[in-house]
Design a protein around this motif. Structure first.
Motif, PDB file in Angstrom:
ATOM      1  N   TYR A 283      11.726  12.016 -15.829  1.00 18.12           N
ATOM      2  CA  TYR A 283      10.171  10.866 -15.007  1.00 18.12           C
ATOM      3  C   TYR A 283      11.139   9.509 -14.079  1.00 18.12           C
ATOM      4  O   TYR A 283      11.054   9.260 -13.249  1.00 18.12           O
ATOM      5  N   ALA A 284      12.540   9.605 -14.956  1.00 18.56           N
ATOM      6  CA  ALA A 284      13.143   8.144 -14.339  1.00 18.56           C
ATOM      7  C   ALA A 284      13.973   8.461 -13.247  1.00 18.56           C
ATOM      8  O   ALA A 284      14.346   7.747 -12.388  1.00 18.56           O
ATOM      9  N   ARG A 285      14.491   9.904 -13.253  1.00 17.61           N
ATOM     10  CA  ARG A 285      15.275  10.519 -12.011  1.00 17.61           C
ATOM     11  C   ARG A 285      14.332  11.687 -11.046  1.00 17.61           C
ATOM     12  O   ARG A 285      14.790  12.160 -10.482  1.00 17.61           O
ATOM     13  N   TRP A 286      13.133  11.012 -11.226  1.00 17.11           N
ATOM     14  CA  TRP A 286      11.596  11.693 -10.685  1.00 17.11           C
ATOM     15  C   TRP A 286      12.237  11.574  -9.403  1.00 17.11           C
ATOM     16  O   TRP A 286      12.554  12.985  -8.605  1.00 17.11           O
TER      17      TRP A 286
ATOM     18  N   ASP B  28       1.125  -1.352   0.176  1.00 17.66           N
ATOM     19  CA  ASP B  28      -0.199  -0.384   0.182  1.00 17.66           C
ATOM     20  C   ASP B  28       1.104   1.922   0.142  1.00 17.66           C
ATOM     21  O   ASP B  28       0.584   1.763  -1.037  1.00 17.66           O
ATOM     22  N   ARG B  29       1.898   1.006   0.995  1.00 20.02           N
ATOM     23  CA  ARG B  29       2.587   2.404   0.734  1.00 20.02           C
ATOM     24  C   ARG B  29       3.573   2.294  -0.285  1.00 20.02           C
ATOM     25  O   ARG B  29       3.598   3.997  -1.068  1.00 20.02           O
ATOM     26  N   GLN B  30       4.128   1.170  -1.532  1.00 16.42           N
ATOM     27  CA  GLN B  30       4.580   1.729  -2.843  1.00 16.42           C
ATOM     28  C   GLN B  30       3.471   2.240  -3.761  1.00 16.42           C
ATOM     29  O   GLN B  30       3.725   2.577  -4.118  1.00 16.42           O
ATOM     30  N   ALA B  31       2.142   1.734  -3.512  1.00 14.21           N
ATOM     31  CA  ALA B  31       1.934   1.832  -4.201  1.00 14.21           C
ATOM     32  C   ALA B  31       0.574   3.723  -4.292  1.00 14.21           C
ATOM     33  O   ALA B  31       0.809   4.063  -5.030  1.00 14.21           O
ATOM     34  N   SER B  32       0.971   3.720  -3.251  1.00 10.52           N
ATOM     35  CA  SER B  32       0.647   5.259  -2.920  1.00 10.52           C
ATOM     36  C   SER B  32       1.369   6.391  -3.380  1.00 10.52           C
ATOM     37  O   SER B  32       1.425   7.383  -3.950  1.00 10.52           O
ATOM     38  N   ARG B  33       2.858   5.487  -2.612  1.00 10.93           N
ATOM     39  CA  ARG B  33       4.348   6.793  -3.154  1.00 10.93           C
ATOM     40  C   ARG B  33       4.138   6.842  -5.239  1.00 10.93           C
ATOM     41  O   ARG B  33       4.483   8.015  -5.403  1.00 10.93           O
TER      42      ARG B  33
ATOM     43  N   ALA C 184       3.464   9.868  -9.800  1.00 10.36           N
ATOM     44  CA  ALA C 184       2.226   9.963 -11.068  1.00 10.36           C
ATOM     45  C   ALA C 184       1.700  11.296 -11.301  1.00 10.36           C
ATOM     46  O   ALA C 184       1.867  12.047 -12.516  1.00 10.36           O
ATOM     47  N   ARG C 185       1.279  11.543  -9.815  1.00 12.50           N
ATOM     48  CA  ARG C 185       0.388  13.114 -10.554  1.00 12.50           C
ATOM     49  C   ARG C 185       1.665  14.362 -10.586  1.00 12.50           C
ATOM     50  O   ARG C 185       1.477  14.993 -11.218  1.00 12.50           O
ATOM     51  N   GLU C 186       2.832  14.338  -9.528  1.00 11.55           N
ATOM     52  CA  GLU C 186       3.356  14.864  -9.595  1.00 11.55           C
ATOM     53  C   GLU C 186       3.531  15.256 -10.769  1.00 11.55           C
ATOM     54  O   GLU C 186       3.925  16.838 -11.616  1.00 11.55           O
TER      55      GLU C 186
END
Length: 177
Positions: free
Chosen positions: A57-60, A3-8, A13-15
């Motif tokens: 995105y890869a470096r985000w 859940d924590r990984q999915a939330s992160r 993705a939103r950012e």
């Protein structure tokens, strides 16, 4: 844990989507200026933008307070600089958009002019990004600006059978270029 990984991942993705919504238009315009393509027909510019956004995105998660726009712009410039040798040759010029004054510039001149004048990058930063001395960046920017502001006159077609006159022959004696 999942859940924590999915939330992160969802937050990341939103950012990134927010960043793209705000920066993609300007980055596309920068890429279009670099490639000297028409704004409505710019496949190379769109490819450059896609690569720059993918890299960002890869470096985000590793940006840690860095400006993602700077990261994307730096990758865009670096990718154009390296790709220009393949598309245009070392001294070649692109001819995709005849109405653009940037078409007359070499890829390096176009890159420096766009970074300095459109993006507002300082000479020192541009020099560091391109691996050139500051003085060289300054002289290239001056030459590119002069070329854009004072383009060479369009050549007129010669008459059939007319002899070409060398450029030095049309200058008054005693004056050098």
């Amino acid at each position: 844990m999942r859940d924590r990984q999915a939330s992160r991942a969802a937050r990341r993705a939103r950012e990134f989507e927010t960043f793209v919504a705000g920066a993609a238009g300007r980055l596309l315009h920068t890429a279009t200026l670099l490639t000297a393509e028409a704004p409505d027909a710019n496949p190379r510019a769109r490819r450059l933008l896609t690569l720059a956004l993918a890299h960002t995105y890869a470096r985000w998660d590793r940006l840690h307070g860095e400006d993602p726009y700077d990261c994307a712009r730096q990758y865009l410039a670096t990718r154009f600089q390296h790709g220009a040798w393949h598309h245009y040759g070392a001294v070649g010029r692109a001819r995709p958009h005849p109405r653009s004054p940037l078409v007359e510039l070499t890829p390096q001149e176009r890159l420096i002019l766009v970074l300095r004048m459109y993006e507002g990058v300082a000479e020192e930063q541009a020099a560091a990004l391109l691996g050139l001395p500051v003085e060289r960046v300054h002289s290239i920017c001056d030459r590119a600006t002069a070329t854009v502001l004072h383009p060479a006159p369009a050549t007129t077609p010669r008459a059939v059978g007319a002899r070409a006159v060398p450029s030095w022959a049309s200058r008054p004696a005693g004056r050098s270029r």
